[in-house]
Design an enzyme around this catalytic site. Structure first.
Site, PDB file in Angstrom:
ATOM      1  N   SER A 300       0.842  -1.192   0.000  1.00 18.30           N
ATOM      2  CA  SER A 300       0.000   0.000   0.000  1.00 18.30           C
ATOM      3  C   SER A 300       0.879   1.243   0.000  1.00 18.30           C
ATOM      4  CB  SER A 300      -0.892   0.033   1.244  1.00 18.30           C
ATOM      5  OG  SER A 300      -0.164   0.501   2.374  1.00 18.30           O
ATOM      6  N   ASP A 301       0.337   2.339  -0.525  1.00 15.63           N
ATOM      7  CA  ASP A 301       0.997   3.613  -0.290  1.00 15.63           C
ATOM      8  C   ASP A 301       0.932   3.883   1.216  1.00 15.63           C
ATOM      9  OD1 ASP A 301       2.277   6.006  -0.699  1.00 15.63           O
ATOM     10  OD2 ASP A 301       0.994   6.621  -2.351  1.00 15.63           O
ATOM     11  N   CYS A 302       1.788   4.770   1.698  1.00 16.47           N
ATOM     12  CA  CYS A 302       1.973   4.871   3.144  1.00 16.47           C
ATOM     13  C   CYS A 302       0.717   5.361   3.860  1.00 16.47           C
ATOM     14  CB  CYS A 302       3.162   5.773   3.431  1.00 16.47           C
ATOM     15  SG  CYS A 302       4.700   4.985   2.909  1.00 16.47           S
TER      16      CYS A 302
END
Length: 781
Positions: A300-302
């Protein structure tokens, strides 16, 4: 002093090290050796655990290791900072590392500081959009290769705690205001796809079993908004048609996985038609892992999992967010959210341990392929010999210069003012906030560069009598020394203006609201041009396009260069172009729109124009408005000619024989062939070569990119006006001709996406086009 270390070490314990001095003396010291699980006398190796057997497939080894973990140990692996498992000798690991255009310190795992650091810098290549302007996938491959080599070398030096690089960014540069457009290969799906394949292939190496480094293509999908008019990327729901997903937003990611064999895909913050990308099982499991065949992990993106609940309100509880993401196909969350809430999700019956096992098998398989469980990975792997001498090498420095040179785009050159004869320049004024600012060279996601050659320094390498004035307090140019700049210009033989943008105007988290140059820049440029004794030369350092119509039409501005954010050697590259030591050949990878385009909402994801409402469409494929510069525009010091000399190896009868009884009428009213129904074998037989003759008519040797487009006779069914289907970069001496062969695949190149996202080849005419030279190909059934 010579030293050799015990070959046998146990995880997480002090190990005796024998140090032999140059005079034969022996000293014994106890040091804390990093815990690698599969050393010769490690517990795992002694027990014959399968995950230590390098002869087994990575997936089998990963499954064996996962089966030995407790539930708590499994949960601890679900974040970008994965905990170690001392009892099994599993070392801690940091997944988040950045290498967009060189090794960067933006993630958690790469370090260039500390008293023991053997490497204090890494090669800083141009920001991606400028590199894309070269339209040279061999160059892109070599850059990926250099970055992958430096990553492995830094790891071997103990300055990297991970080899999973969260690069490249291959999102489509849909809107010119997007702050991260600078990170991408531009607006064209074909270009972005080719960039993804080349860069990933270079970084990962040619052995799928043993990766040099792991590349991650981000951010799937339809992500291209940071913060616009109160809408932030964290809560934006992108409404995207199936047609736009298929022919614009998804192709770079599909190519990244299917052709580039990327070992990671990162899902975006974006909600897509009401479902967050990182919770979308159709996207992650059915498409990315199923249809495209990802052999790797999905990150996932952060904090994307956290925002499903906190910003998007997609789930009611943290446990729900973790469960829906893992069940959708996500393997690892950048952040700690999954590590914090996965155990509770299991206890509440929303998640099973088997769901976590699936994710961990994907994660550990990548670490197996990176050599982390083959004994001491810094010495035993295929790349174990890399070290400090493989970072900032002369070859890599030369490559950074080559990339900047090949990307620079010449936008204007009235009366052939460029190139300049250095012996004929009595004095020069260098004016502008970007002229002597090292940060202006490197864009975002960067680490310490090997060197930093600013434009001022580059020009000083050619001329002795140079005066410098910043002219503005910064790129924002809130305060301008206009009168002083005009005075300096009036007393100089030649004037170079280095203007543009900075990360304060465009960056991650920051979209632009205007396409004009910021602050007083336009007034300063005009005043300097009016005061100068001859036409001035304007060099723009920007990540994205700007509306410079005023400069385009001003005869006192003789030449304009776009130099993007050109990396550590940017100033040298610009000077080489200005003084004729390099013939510019870069071409714009994104349309330059006028300021009036800012009336279009960034939140409108449609690519195709809607004349009924005045919506102009986006990119060269669909935009119907005025442009400042078109996609693919770029001048040269030489004149080139291009013409189609052969193509269409199969007569129409052959097409009819290969496509029996497949002709259908679409719901749009067009007769066409379904690509899926044609099948792989028939698609292969439909391929034919097309040859383009290109010639350099002089007066300079140069590198030239040849574009081949497809044109349809009408825009029915949402067809683009034209579409780039192939390109090739060719070095040519003065007078030299070359025949460039393009392998044309009708199933790939002639097909279009219907409204429902299905790919079809329309019955009728298709035109291969190189400049105004066309070749008609018909599918009549």
């Amino acid at each position: 002093m010579a030293a050799f270390f015990s070959c046998c070490h146990r995880a997480g314990v002090l190990v005796t090290v024998m140090v032999v001095g140059m005079f034969g003396g022996v000293a014994m010291a106890a040091v804390d050796v990093p815990p690698f699980s599969c050393g010769p006398l490690s517990p795992a190796a002694e027990q014959g655990y399968a995950y230590c057997d390098a002869s087994l497939p990575a997936a089998q080894r990963a499954a064996d290791l996962v089966a030995r973990l407790t539930a708590a140990e499994k949960v601890a692996q679900l974040g970008d900072q994965a905990a170690g498992v001392p009892r099994l000798g599993v070392p801690a690991y940091k997944w988040w590392n950045e290498a967009l255009h060189g090794l960067a310190t933006s993630g958690r795992g790469l370090h260039f500081d500390g008293p023991a650091a053997a490497a204090r810098a890494a090669t800083s290549f141009p920001q991606v959009l400028l590199t894309a302007a070269s339209f040279d996938d061999d160059l892109w491959f070599r850059i990926g290769q250099a970055i992958g080599t430096e990553a492995r070398a830094l790891y071997n030096l103990g300055q990297a705690e991970g080899l999973t690089m969260w690069s490249p960014n291959v999102n489509i540069y849909r809107d010119p205001r997007w702050g991260r457009g600078q990170e991408t290969p531009g607006e064209d799906p074909t270009t972005a796809s080719r960039y993804a394949v080349a860069f990933v292939g270079g970084m990962q190496g040619n052995s799928s079993a043993t990766l040099r480094a792991s590349a991650c293509c981000k951010h799937v999908t339809a992500y291209d908004l940071e913060d616009w008019n109160g809408v932030a990327r964290y809560n934006f729901n992108a409404k995207v048609t199936a047609q736009d997903l298929e022919d614009t937003y998804n192709p770079p990611f599909k190519s990244c996985v299917m052709e580039g064999r990327a070992t990671c895909i990162m899902c975006a913050y974006t909600g897509i038609n009401g479902v967050p990308a990182c919770a979308n099982s159709d996207l992650l499991t059915k498409t990315v892992r199923g249809d495209w065949g990802l052999d790797g992990y999905i990150a996932s993106d952060c904090d994307a999992v956290a925002i499903m609940r906190d910003a998007q309100r997609y789930t009611q509880t943290p446990e729900d967010a973790v469960a829906v993401a893992l069940k959708a196909g996500l393997d690892m969350n950048c952040g700690t959210y999954m590590q914090q809430h996965a155990a509770a999700a299991i206890q509440q019956g929303k998640l099973t341990e088997e769901d976590i096992d699936r994710a961990l098998k994907n994660l550990f398989a990548i670490r197996m392929r990176l050599g982390h469980f083959d004994g001491e990975p810094r010495s035993n792997s295929l790349y174990g010999g890399l070290g400090a001498d493989d970072i900032c090498t002369p070859e890599h420095r030369s490559l950074a210069l080559e990339a900047a040179l090949d990307g620079i785009v010449l936008l204007k050159n009235d009366a052939g003012i460029l190139p300049l004869d250095r012996t004929a320049v009595a004095s020069a004024a260098v004016i502008g906030p970007n002229a002597n600012d090292g940060l202006a060279l490197i864009g975002n996601y960067f680490g310490p560069p090997c060197e930093s050659i600013t434009p001022l320094r580059g020009i000083q390498g050619y001329l002795k009598n140079v005066r410098f004035l910043a002219g503005c307090n910064s790129a924002a140019c809130d305060v301008a020394a206009t009168e002083q700049a005009a005075a300096v210009a009036s007393s100089s033989d030649y004037v170079f203006l280095f203007m543009g943008l900075s990360q304060k105007q465009e960056s991650e988290g920051r979209d632009r609201t205007s396409l004009l140059l910021p602050g007083e820049q336009q007034n300063l440029i005009t005043a300097v041009a009016d005061a100068a004794t001859r036409p001035v030369i304007l060099v723009l350092l920007t990540g994205g396009p700007v509306d410079i119509t005023f400069a385009q039409t001003n005869p006192k501005i003789g030449a304009i260069l776009w130099a993007g954010y050109p990396g550590q050697a940017g100033g040298q590259a610009i000077a080489k172009v200005l003084f004729g030591d390099h013939n510019p050949g870069g071409r714009l990878p994104v349309t330059w729109y006028p300021e009036e385009f800012t009336k279009v909402p960034m939140t409108d994801m449609r690519m195709r124009a809607d004349p009924a409402t005045g919506y102009p469409g986006r990119s060269y494929r669909f935009y119907q408005g005025k442009t400042v510069y078109k996609f693919g525009y770029g001048l040269s010091y030489s004149k080139y000619s291009r013409r189609l000399v052969s193509g269409a190896g199969k007569p129409e009868a052959s097409y009819r024989n290969l496509l029996p009884d497949l002709r259908t009428t679409t719901f749009e009213g067009d007769e066409s062939y379904h690509v899926e129904e044609i099948g792989k074998d028939a698609c292969e037989q439909l391929k034919f070569p097309a040859v383009v003759e290109v010639q350099n008519h002089g007066p300079m040797d140069g590198k030239h990119s040849v574009f081949m487009y497809l044109r349809w006779p009408n825009a029915k069914g949402g067809r683009p006006k034209t579409e780039l289907i192939e390109f090739r970069s060719q070095q040519l001496k003065v007078g030299e001709k070359a025949n460039i062969r393009f392998d044309i695949s009708p199933c790939e190149h002639f097909s279009r996406a219907r409204g429902d996202g299905k790919k079809v080849i329309d019955v009728g005419s298709h035109y291969l086009m190189v400049d105004k030279d066309e070749l008609e190909i018909r599918f009549d059934g």
